[in-house]
Structures are given as C-alpha cells and as structure tokens.
Design a protein around this motif. Structure first.
Motif, PDB file in Angstrom:
ATOM      1  N   LYS A 101       0.830  -1.203   0.000  1.00 44.10           N
ATOM      2  CA  LYS A 101       0.000   0.000   0.000  1.00 44.10           C
ATOM      3  C   LYS A 101       0.869   1.259   0.000  1.00 44.10           C
ATOM      4  CE  LYS A 101      -3.190   2.698   2.818  1.00 44.10           C
ATOM      5  NZ  LYS A 101      -3.911   2.825   4.098  1.00 44.10           N
ATOM      6  N   ASN A 102       1.881   1.292   0.877  1.00 43.28           N
ATOM      7  CA  ASN A 102       2.768   2.463   0.953  1.00 43.28           C
ATOM      8  C   ASN A 102       3.536   2.668  -0.344  1.00 43.28           C
ATOM      9  OD1 ASN A 102       1.938   2.850   3.596  1.00 43.28           O
ATOM     10  ND2 ASN A 102       3.674   1.770   4.481  1.00 43.28           N
ATOM     11  N   GLY A 115       2.579   1.637  -3.262  1.00 45.36           N
ATOM     12  CA  GLY A 115       1.609   2.068  -4.265  1.00 45.36           C
ATOM     13  C   GLY A 115       1.371   3.567  -4.210  1.00 45.36           C
ATOM     14  N   GLN A 116       1.359   4.120  -2.999  1.00 46.11           N
ATOM     15  CA  GLN A 116       1.171   5.567  -2.861  1.00 46.11           C
ATOM     16  C   GLN A 116       2.376   6.335  -3.409  1.00 46.11           C
ATOM     17  OE1 GLN A 116       0.429   5.684   1.370  1.00 46.11           O
ATOM     18  NE2 GLN A 116      -1.796   5.563   1.110  1.00 46.11           N
ATOM     19  N   LYS A 117       3.583   5.779  -3.212  1.00 48.26           N
ATOM     20  CA  LYS A 117       4.789   6.420  -3.765  1.00 48.26           C
ATOM     21  C   LYS A 117       4.734   6.426  -5.292  1.00 48.26           C
ATOM     22  CE  LYS A 117       7.772   4.923   0.068  1.00 48.26           C
ATOM     23  NZ  LYS A 117       8.908   4.042   0.450  1.00 48.26           N
ATOM     24  N   ILE A 118       4.316   5.301  -5.855  1.00 48.82           N
ATOM     25  CA  ILE A 118       4.223   5.204  -7.308  1.00 48.82           C
ATOM     26  C   ILE A 118       3.155   6.147  -7.849  1.00 48.82           C
ATOM     27  CG2 ILE A 118       3.546   3.657  -9.192  1.00 48.82           C
ATOM     28  CD1 ILE A 118       4.857   1.382  -7.544  1.00 48.82           C
ATOM     29  N   ALA A 119       2.012   6.196  -7.157  1.00 50.60           N
ATOM     30  CA  ALA A 119       0.916   7.067  -7.602  1.00 50.60           C
ATOM     31  C   ALA A 119       1.343   8.527  -7.638  1.00 50.60           C
ATOM     32  CB  ALA A 119      -0.287   6.889  -6.677  1.00 50.60           C
ATOM     33  N   ALA A 120       2.198   8.914  -6.702  1.00 55.24           N
ATOM     34  CA  ALA A 120       2.663  10.304  -6.659  1.00 55.24           C
ATOM     35  C   ALA A 120       3.489  10.658  -7.890  1.00 55.24           C
ATOM     36  CB  ALA A 120       3.479  10.530  -5.388  1.00 55.24           C
ATOM     37  N   LYS A 121       4.091   9.655  -8.531  1.00 48.57           N
ATOM     38  CA  LYS A 121       4.935   9.897  -9.700  1.00 48.57           C
ATOM     39  C   LYS A 121       4.188   9.734 -11.021  1.00 48.57           C
ATOM     40  CE  LYS A 121       9.342   8.732  -7.534  1.00 48.57           C
ATOM     41  NZ  LYS A 121       9.913  10.077  -7.764  1.00 48.57           N
ATOM     42  N   THR A 130      10.248  -0.117  -6.016  1.00 51.80           N
ATOM     43  CA  THR A 130      10.219  -0.001  -4.565  1.00 51.80           C
ATOM     44  C   THR A 130      10.578  -1.371  -3.988  1.00 51.80           C
ATOM     45  OG1 THR A 130       7.890  -0.617  -4.350  1.00 51.80           O
ATOM     46  CG2 THR A 130       8.372   1.706  -4.751  1.00 51.80           C
ATOM     47  N   ASN A 131      10.448  -1.512  -2.679  1.00 49.19           N
ATOM     48  CA  ASN A 131      10.780  -2.795  -2.049  1.00 49.19           C
ATOM     49  C   ASN A 131       9.846  -3.921  -2.475  1.00 49.19           C
ATOM     50  OD1 ASN A 131      12.911  -1.697  -0.597  1.00 49.19           O
ATOM     51  ND2 ASN A 131      11.597  -1.105   1.119  1.00 49.19           N
ATOM     52  N   ALA A 159      -7.140   3.772   0.752  1.00 49.16           N
ATOM     53  CA  ALA A 159      -7.246   2.314   0.829  1.00 49.16           C
ATOM     54  C   ALA A 159      -6.921   1.798   2.222  1.00 49.16           C
ATOM     55  CB  ALA A 159      -6.299   1.669  -0.192  1.00 49.16           C
ATOM     56  N   SER A 160      -7.720   0.850   2.670  1.00 43.85           N
ATOM     57  CA  SER A 160      -7.468   0.161   3.937  1.00 43.85           C
ATOM     58  C   SER A 160      -8.004  -1.263   3.816  1.00 43.85           C
ATOM     59  CB  SER A 160      -8.164   0.880   5.097  1.00 43.85           C
ATOM     60  OG  SER A 160      -9.560   0.912   4.907  1.00 43.85           O
TER      61      SER A 160
END
Length: 270
Positions: free
Chosen positions: A55-56, A58-64, A88-89, A167-168
């Motif tokens: 999830k984390n 995915g948020q980094k990717i979405a920002a780009k 990412t990891n 997302a949760s």
C-alpha cells in the motif's frame, strides 16, 4: 484439572503435566488449536506487513504518475509524457504509453519477491514472483487486462491516487487471511505432535511406564506449549526460522520430565 491449569504447569511445573492423560480428547484438540493460533501470529503479522508495504509503495508510485485516462480502450496521456520504470521494495512499476515494453519485459524485471505492475500502451499487466504458490492458487503468475475489454474504461490518475490514499484492509479480509494462515499451521503442528508422540510412546515402553499411545499424545500436546511459544517469538525475530526440530526435540525433553511421577510396570523376571 483443566487446560488453563495445565498451561500454567507447562510453563513452570513440568512434573505435573502427566495429569494431561485424564483430559478429554476434544479438550486436547481445542488446546492444539490454541497452540496453532500462537504459531500463526508471526506469519499473519508478516502478511499484514507485506500488505502495508505494498500500500505504501503504491502511494509512492501514484505520486509519480503523470496525468492519464483510459478511454475507449486506449491509454490517453499528454503528447509529451514519457514512460518510466519505478522500483520499490515490493513493486516494480512500468508506465509505458509509447508501446516500447511488453508483459515479458515486465516479468523479466522482477527481482526477489517484488510484484510487477504495468500500464502499457494497450493493456494493464500483473507479473507475480515465480513461485509454485501463484501457479497452484491462481493457475498462472502473469495476467493481462486489455483496455479494449472496457473493464478499465474511465480509470484516471486522479481517481487512482485518491483510491490508494484512502485504501485500507477491511477487518473481514484480515480474518480470512488469519484463517487461511491458521489451517496449514494447525496441520503442521499435528504432524509434529504425532512425531513427538511416537518418540514419547517408545520411551514410555522402554522405561516400562503404564501409558497408552493416546495418553502419550495428550501429555505431549501440553509438553509442546513452551517450545511453541519460543518458536513463535523466534519467528517474530527471524521469519525464515524452521521451528519443527525445536518443537519436537524440546517437547520430548519436557515429556521425559513430565512422566517421572508415573507408575512403572514391574520388569519381567529373567
């Protein structure tokens, strides 16, 4: 004597565990489930951690992500938008509106346990790590969703970013994951307990203790309490730790102590 009392004895007073032979068999089964829950906790935590990492990431990717929209079966972007690969990891992400890459390229990029995701020119692709688990559960480890099918029509970068931010994991999904984790843990513990019981029964016969196989199984189950707790703790520290040997070996040692108060048969006369 009840399971709670035997649980306390299994931590501090091994010599009283021989009384477990008086327990009802269904109570022993419930206790095995309790031990399985202890063993399943670190595995479940690991799965939840992986899900949170995804999830984390995915948020980094979405920002780009640049502005895009899937409409009429096509990936629509501004004319000057270039493709990129971001790692990412847990995820290796490909954005390729120019049609330079394919599913096989996304699969080739995979390293370790990372998942490959890609918005390609004509399709969205998913590539899972090459392991037997994906093939046995899903039938394949590569998936393609062509935009032409219309299932992704209307998806855009703004909605995707908002979805990832909000997302949760619902509680019922966590519960399902825990149950699926518990099942193989329970089966593995049953196998270990049978191995312990075979050794315990052999020892009791050699030492002339008046114990049946079922008696040894009941006593061995409670003798496994402390090794199970130690194994669970070690799993939190080292995810790849193999607990079978520890559980079997230490449980047998505790069993040897536990039956010292048992009556022994008279040795046969020569």
């Amino acid at each position: 004597m009840n399971s709670f009392t035997l649980f306390k004895h299994s931590l501090f007073q091994f010599t009283d565990l021989h009384q477990a032979k008086k327990m009802s068999f269904w109570k022993v089964i419930l206790y095995v489930i309790f031990l399985s829950i202890i063993l399943a906790l670190p595995i479940t935590k690991q799965i939840f951690s992986i899900m949170q990492d995804i999830k984390n990431d995915g948020q980094k990717i979405a920002a780009k992500l640049p502005d895009f929209k899937i409409i009429d079966g096509k990936l629509d972007t501004a004319t000057n938008v270039e493709g990129f690969i971001y790692q990412t990891n847990s995820i290796i992400f490909t954005f390729d509106p120019e049609g330079k890459r394919s599913l096989s390229d996304v699969t080739t990029d995979l390293v370790g346990n990372a998942v490959g995701l890609g918005f390609l020119q004509d399709e969205f692709v998913v590539a899972l790590p090459n392991s037997g688990a994906a093939d046995s559960l899903l039938g394949a480890n590569q998936f393609e969703i062509p935009y032409s099918k219309g299932s992704l029509d209307g998806l855009n970068s703004k909605d995707l970013k908002e979805s990832l931010d909000e997302a949760s994991v619902p509680f019922w999904i966590k519960l399902v994951i825990f149950v699926f984790t518990l099942y193989p843990t329970f089966i593995n513990l049953i196998i270990n307990l049978l191995m312990i019981t075979i050794g315990a029964n052999l020892y009791s016969k050699i030492r002339l203790y008046n114990l049946r196989f079922l008696d040894c199984l009941k006593i061995s189950t409670y003798c496994a309490t402390l090794p199970v707790i130690f194994s669970s703790i070690l799993h939190f520290i080292n995810r790849s730790f193999d607990d079978s040997f520890l559980i079997v070996f230490v449980s047998l040692l505790i069993f040897f102590i536990a039956i010292r108060k048992e009556e022994r048969k008279e040795p046969p006369l020569a």
